[in-house]
Design a protein around this motif. Structure first.
Motif, PDB file in Angstrom:
ATOM      1  N   ALA A 240       0.872  -1.081   0.106  1.00  0.00           N
ATOM      2  CA  ALA A 240      -0.037   0.031   0.053  1.00  0.00           C
ATOM      3  C   ALA A 240       0.731   1.222  -0.209  1.00  0.00           C
ATOM      4  O   ALA A 240       0.271   2.202  -0.013  1.00  0.00           O
ATOM      5  N   GLY A 241       2.267   1.221   0.076  1.00  0.00           N
ATOM      6  CA  GLY A 241       3.127   2.259  -0.027  1.00  0.00           C
ATOM      7  C   GLY A 241       3.012   3.105   1.132  1.00  0.00           C
ATOM      8  O   GLY A 241       3.082   4.398   1.536  1.00  0.00           O
ATOM      9  N   LEU A 242       2.851   2.214   2.500  1.00  0.00           N
ATOM     10  CA  LEU A 242       2.584   2.778   4.025  1.00  0.00           C
ATOM     11  C   LEU A 242       3.754   2.084   4.814  1.00  0.00           C
ATOM     12  O   LEU A 242       3.991   1.201   4.471  1.00  0.00           O
ATOM     13  N   THR A 243       3.993   2.908   6.081  1.00  0.00           N
ATOM     14  CA  THR A 243       4.786   1.990   6.888  1.00  0.00           C
ATOM     15  C   THR A 243       4.061   2.083   8.097  1.00  0.00           C
ATOM     16  O   THR A 243       2.811   2.568   8.484  1.00  0.00           O
ATOM     17  N   SER A 244       4.434   1.133   8.910  1.00  0.00           N
ATOM     18  CA  SER A 244       3.827   0.955  10.310  1.00  0.00           C
ATOM     19  C   SER A 244       3.474   2.172  11.104  1.00  0.00           C
ATOM     20  O   SER A 244       2.624   2.224  11.976  1.00  0.00           O
ATOM     21  N   ALA A 245       4.489   3.031  11.090  1.00  0.00           N
ATOM     22  CA  ALA A 245       4.376   4.365  11.850  1.00  0.00           C
ATOM     23  C   ALA A 245       2.945   5.110  11.380  1.00  0.00           C
ATOM     24  O   ALA A 245       2.632   5.764  12.188  1.00  0.00           O
ATOM     25  N   GLU A 246       2.474   4.866  10.279  1.00  0.00           N
ATOM     26  CA  GLU A 246       1.304   5.621   9.910  1.00  0.00           C
ATOM     27  C   GLU A 246       0.001   4.831  10.392  1.00  0.00           C
ATOM     28  O   GLU A 246      -1.079   5.316  10.202  1.00  0.00           O
ATOM     29  N   VAL A 247       0.160   3.697  10.877  1.00  0.00           N
ATOM     30  CA  VAL A 247      -1.127   2.728  11.310  1.00  0.00           C
ATOM     31  C   VAL A 247      -1.640   3.422  12.561  1.00  0.00           C
ATOM     32  O   VAL A 247      -1.272   3.832  13.453  1.00  0.00           O
ATOM     33  N   ASP A 248      -3.137   3.456  12.230  1.00  0.00           N
ATOM     34  CA  ASP A 248      -3.920   4.014  13.678  1.00  0.00           C
ATOM     35  C   ASP A 248      -4.356   2.917  14.446  1.00  0.00           C
ATOM     36  O   ASP A 248      -4.429   3.141  15.685  1.00  0.00           O
ATOM     37  N   TRP A 249      -4.805   1.947  13.722  1.00  0.00           N
ATOM     38  CA  TRP A 249      -5.235   0.769  14.694  1.00  0.00           C
ATOM     39  C   TRP A 249      -4.758  -0.709  14.050  1.00  0.00           C
ATOM     40  O   TRP A 249      -4.902  -0.887  12.873  1.00  0.00           O
TER      41      TRP A 249
ATOM     42  N   ARG B 281      -0.354 -12.603  24.300  1.00  0.00           N
ATOM     43  CA  ARG B 281       0.980 -12.679  24.055  1.00  0.00           C
ATOM     44  C   ARG B 281       1.435 -12.614  22.635  1.00  0.00           C
ATOM     45  O   ARG B 281       2.273 -12.081  22.215  1.00  0.00           O
ATOM     46  N   ILE B 282       0.490 -13.280  21.670  1.00  0.00           N
ATOM     47  CA  ILE B 282       0.772 -13.108  20.296  1.00  0.00           C
ATOM     48  C   ILE B 282       0.547 -11.687  19.948  1.00  0.00           C
ATOM     49  O   ILE B 282       1.108 -11.175  19.237  1.00  0.00           O
ATOM     50  N   ILE B 283      -0.421 -11.123  20.422  1.00  0.00           N
ATOM     51  CA  ILE B 283      -0.911  -9.825  20.043  1.00  0.00           C
ATOM     52  C   ILE B 283       0.108  -8.852  20.233  1.00  0.00           C
ATOM     53  O   ILE B 283       0.584  -8.101  19.393  1.00  0.00           O
ATOM     54  N   ARG B 284       0.390  -8.878  21.530  1.00  0.00           N
ATOM     55  CA  ARG B 284       1.484  -8.008  22.000  1.00  0.00           C
ATOM     56  C   ARG B 284       2.984  -8.120  21.335  1.00  0.00           C
ATOM     57  O   ARG B 284       3.710  -7.246  21.058  1.00  0.00           O
ATOM     58  N   GLY B 285       3.313  -9.420  21.047  1.00  0.00           N
ATOM     59  CA  GLY B 285       4.514  -9.725  20.439  1.00  0.00           C
ATOM     60  C   GLY B 285       4.599  -9.250  18.962  1.00  0.00           C
ATOM     61  O   GLY B 285       5.479  -8.559  18.650  1.00  0.00           O
ATOM     62  N   THR B 286       3.385  -9.055  18.230  1.00  0.00           N
ATOM     63  CA  THR B 286       3.321  -8.785  16.962  1.00  0.00           C
ATOM     64  C   THR B 286       3.227  -7.415  16.906  1.00  0.00           C
ATOM     65  O   THR B 286       4.097  -6.737  16.082  1.00  0.00           O
ATOM     66  N   ALA B 287       2.566  -6.612  17.785  1.00  0.00           N
ATOM     67  CA  ALA B 287       2.756  -5.033  17.926  1.00  0.00           C
ATOM     68  C   ALA B 287       4.055  -4.700  18.183  1.00  0.00           C
ATOM     69  O   ALA B 287       4.484  -3.745  17.604  1.00  0.00           O
ATOM     70  N   GLN B 288       4.715  -5.247  18.974  1.00  0.00           N
ATOM     71  CA  GLN B 288       6.055  -4.856  19.542  1.00  0.00           C
ATOM     72  C   GLN B 288       6.930  -5.166  18.077  1.00  0.00           C
ATOM     73  O   GLN B 288       7.776  -4.070  17.874  1.00  0.00           O
ATOM     74  N   LYS B 289       7.015  -6.058  17.441  1.00  0.00           N
ATOM     75  CA  LYS B 289       7.765  -6.244  16.261  1.00  0.00           C
ATOM     76  C   LYS B 289       7.462  -5.161  15.192  1.00  0.00           C
ATOM     77  O   LYS B 289       8.356  -4.849  14.361  1.00  0.00           O
ATOM     78  N   LEU B 290       6.190  -4.688  15.308  1.00  0.00           N
ATOM     79  CA  LEU B 290       5.850  -3.783  14.084  1.00  0.00           C
ATOM     80  C   LEU B 290       5.888  -2.373  14.687  1.00  0.00           C
ATOM     81  O   LEU B 290       5.810  -1.313  13.993  1.00  0.00           O
ATOM     82  N   GLY B 291       6.488  -2.396  15.918  1.00  0.00           N
ATOM     83  CA  GLY B 291       6.949  -1.082  16.602  1.00  0.00           C
ATOM     84  C   GLY B 291       5.722  -0.142  17.180  1.00  0.00           C
ATOM     85  O   GLY B 291       5.917   1.122  16.994  1.00  0.00           O
ATOM     86  N   LEU B 292       4.788  -0.803  17.264  1.00  0.00           N
ATOM     87  CA  LEU B 292       3.438  -0.080  17.811  1.00  0.00           C
ATOM     88  C   LEU B 292       2.975  -0.197  19.185  1.00  0.00           C
ATOM     89  O   LEU B 292       3.072  -1.566  19.605  1.00  0.00           O
TER      90      LEU B 292
ATOM     91  N   GLY C 221      -3.568 -24.690   8.850  1.00  0.00           N
ATOM     92  CA  GLY C 221      -3.057 -24.726   7.480  1.00  0.00           C
ATOM     93  C   GLY C 221      -1.513 -25.215   7.148  1.00  0.00           C
ATOM     94  O   GLY C 221      -1.151 -26.248   6.875  1.00  0.00           O
ATOM     95  N   LEU C 222      -0.622 -24.202   7.849  1.00  0.00           N
ATOM     96  CA  LEU C 222      -0.814 -22.941   8.039  1.00  0.00           C
ATOM     97  C   LEU C 222      -1.411 -21.969   6.997  1.00  0.00           C
ATOM     98  O   LEU C 222      -0.864 -22.084   5.763  1.00  0.00           O
ATOM     99  N   SER C 223      -2.077 -21.092   7.441  1.00  0.00           N
ATOM    100  CA  SER C 223      -2.621 -19.900   6.474  1.00  0.00           C
ATOM    101  C   SER C 223      -2.507 -18.621   7.109  1.00  0.00           C
ATOM    102  O   SER C 223      -2.800 -18.520   8.428  1.00  0.00           O
ATOM    103  N   TRP C 224      -1.749 -17.637   6.559  1.00  0.00           N
ATOM    104  CA  TRP C 224      -1.908 -16.357   7.330  1.00  0.00           C
ATOM    105  C   TRP C 224      -2.030 -15.164   6.165  1.00  0.00           C
ATOM    106  O   TRP C 224      -1.557 -15.138   5.007  1.00  0.00           O
ATOM    107  N   GLY C 225      -2.309 -13.979   6.592  1.00  0.00           N
ATOM    108  CA  GLY C 225      -2.509 -12.881   6.041  1.00  0.00           C
ATOM    109  C   GLY C 225      -2.659 -11.582   6.706  1.00  0.00           C
ATOM    110  O   GLY C 225      -2.976 -11.606   7.787  1.00  0.00           O
ATOM    111  N   ALA C 226      -2.680 -10.593   5.916  1.00  0.00           N
ATOM    112  CA  ALA C 226      -3.163  -9.011   6.436  1.00  0.00           C
ATOM    113  C   ALA C 226      -3.659  -8.427   5.498  1.00  0.00           C
ATOM    114  O   ALA C 226      -3.477  -8.591   3.999  1.00  0.00           O
ATOM    115  N   VAL C 227      -4.376  -7.226   5.837  1.00  0.00           N
ATOM    116  CA  VAL C 227      -5.221  -6.533   5.045  1.00  0.00           C
ATOM    117  C   VAL C 227      -4.831  -5.138   5.671  1.00  0.00           C
ATOM    118  O   VAL C 227      -4.934  -4.729   6.796  1.00  0.00           O
ATOM    119  N   ALA C 228      -4.703  -3.783   4.673  1.00  0.00           N
ATOM    120  CA  ALA C 228      -4.456  -2.508   5.108  1.00  0.00           C
ATOM    121  C   ALA C 228      -5.291  -1.916   4.512  1.00  0.00           C
ATOM    122  O   ALA C 228      -5.703  -2.034   3.257  1.00  0.00           O
TER     123      ALA C 228
END
Ligand code: ACO
Length: 325
Positions: free
Chosen positions: A239-248, A257-268, A315-322
């Motif tokens: 999308a041409g964006l960075t994690s710093a621009e993410v509001d939520w 713990r997974i939620i926290r660990g992922t947010a931490q990796k993304l620097g949020l 699956g494993l199956s995984w993904g993300a949407v911006a």
């Protein structure tokens, strides 16, 4: 240049009436509230009543989403239900929801990507809207995971719950820039080599039974944080964006713990993460639309907010949407 953007016009959710606190499990299993909260963040979950099925939960959520969007059922062109716990082997839950809503035109089908199901359904719906196959799509995540639990297995029985969430995705004009409202980019992945980490030990073709969920929790955990951060970053990059621009961040609600660990990796910071796992447990494909709907109802999501949503599952199956709200 004007392009078509799939924009979320409304959201709704439904939780079964019965709410089960952690302490209830101590009556039948060697477990306790302290263990469950400290390892997963889960405090309670809702469980469907006898005679209450995935299509019932999905229909309630769909009606709530239609009301929130302010549109009538006959304005819907398609219904996609993400679920791994359908009422029947076939027909699809989506067609039952269609009938219950009184819709007699358009099309309806289910998507099965376990806990990543809503991400896959949303990506499919976005593609169909951009390809002008539909103008308005109900995208639903609905599950009755309580029906595939082994009640004697403390490592899984305490983690999952039932529920449904739905959104109305609508074609709206956009400029093509990443400041448009709507879905901006999707990133989807699967790797079937990891089947044994998380699976159900029954099925139509193999056993003729529904089976029970089996999980190597520690291994799933290890894959989850790394793969979720990677897919989230890939969606943002597309999308041409960075994690710093993410509001939520609106993550799949499996484990705090997974939620926290992922947010931490993304620097949020956690202040920018929608968390509902304490009240819902892991509702698999329903967890993201449930969290979106709850946050929307609380007035936390503002038009134009950049939302990053991500999930991983069997699956494993995984993904993300911006997307922009
Ligand atoms: N109550 C008390 N003790 C328990 C329970 C329980 N409910 N469940 C397991 N234990 C015990 C284990 O038997 C083990 O005991 P031992 O050391 O004597 O063998 C001990 O607790 C530690 O077990 P671990 O599995 O190592 O515990 P861990 O800290 O990894 O937490 C958990 C387990 C919560 C499953 C974690 O691994 C996890 O969250 N994994 C991700 C799995 C997940 O969320 N899956 C959802 C589907 S996929 C998805 O949505 C991402």
């Amino acid at each position: 240049m004007t392009i078509i953007r799939p924009v979320i016009r409304g959201a709704g959710h439904y939780l079964p009436e019965r709410c089960v606190e952690n302490s209830e499990f101590s009556k039948t299993l060697d477990t306790n509230d302290e263990w469950i909260v400290s390892r997963s963040g889960i405090e309670r979950r809702h469980i469907a009543a006898e005679g209450e099925y995935t299509s019932d939960l999905a229909t309630h959520a769909a009606k709530a989403a239609l009301e929130n969007a302010g549109i009538a059922a006959d304005e819907i062109d398609a219904i996609i239900v993400a679920t791994s716990t359908p009422d029947y082997t076939f027909p699809a839950v989506a067609t039952q929801v269609q009938a219950r809503l009184g819709i007699t035109r358009g099309f309806a089908f289910d998507v099965q990507a376990v806990c990543a199901g809503f991400i896959f359904a949303l990506a499919n719906a976005s593609g169909l809207i951009v390809a002008q196959q539909a103008k308005r799509i109900l995208v639903i995540g609905a599950e009755t995971f309580s029906r595939i639990m082994d009640p004697t297995d403390r490592t899984t029985a305490v983690l999952f719950g039932d529920g449904a969430g739905a959104i109305v995705l609508e074609a709206q004009p956009g400029t093509g820039s990443n400041s448009d409202r709507g879905v901006l980019a999707c990133d989807l992945n699967s790797d079937g080599r990891y089947r044994d980490l998380l699976y159900v030990d029954g099925g139509v073709s193999r056993t003729g039974t529904a089976g029970c969920l089996r999980m190597q929790g520690r291994e799933v955990f290890r894959h989850a944080v790394e793969k979720l951060a990677t897919t989230a970053e890939a969606a943002l990059e597309k999308a041409g964006l960075t994690s710093a621009e993410v509001d939520w961040i609106v993550p799949h609600q499996a484990n705090l713990r997974i939620i926290r660990g992922t947010a931490q990796k993304l620097g949020l910071p956690m202040e920018r993460v929608v968390v509902t796992v304490q009240d819902h447990g892991n509702t698999s494909a329903a967890s993201i639309p449930l969290a979106l709907s709850v946050a929307h109802a609380q007035g936390r999501l503002k038009p134009g907010d950049l939302i990053l949503t991500e999930a991983i599952g069997g699956g494993l199956s995984w993904g993300a949407v911006a997307l922009r709200w």
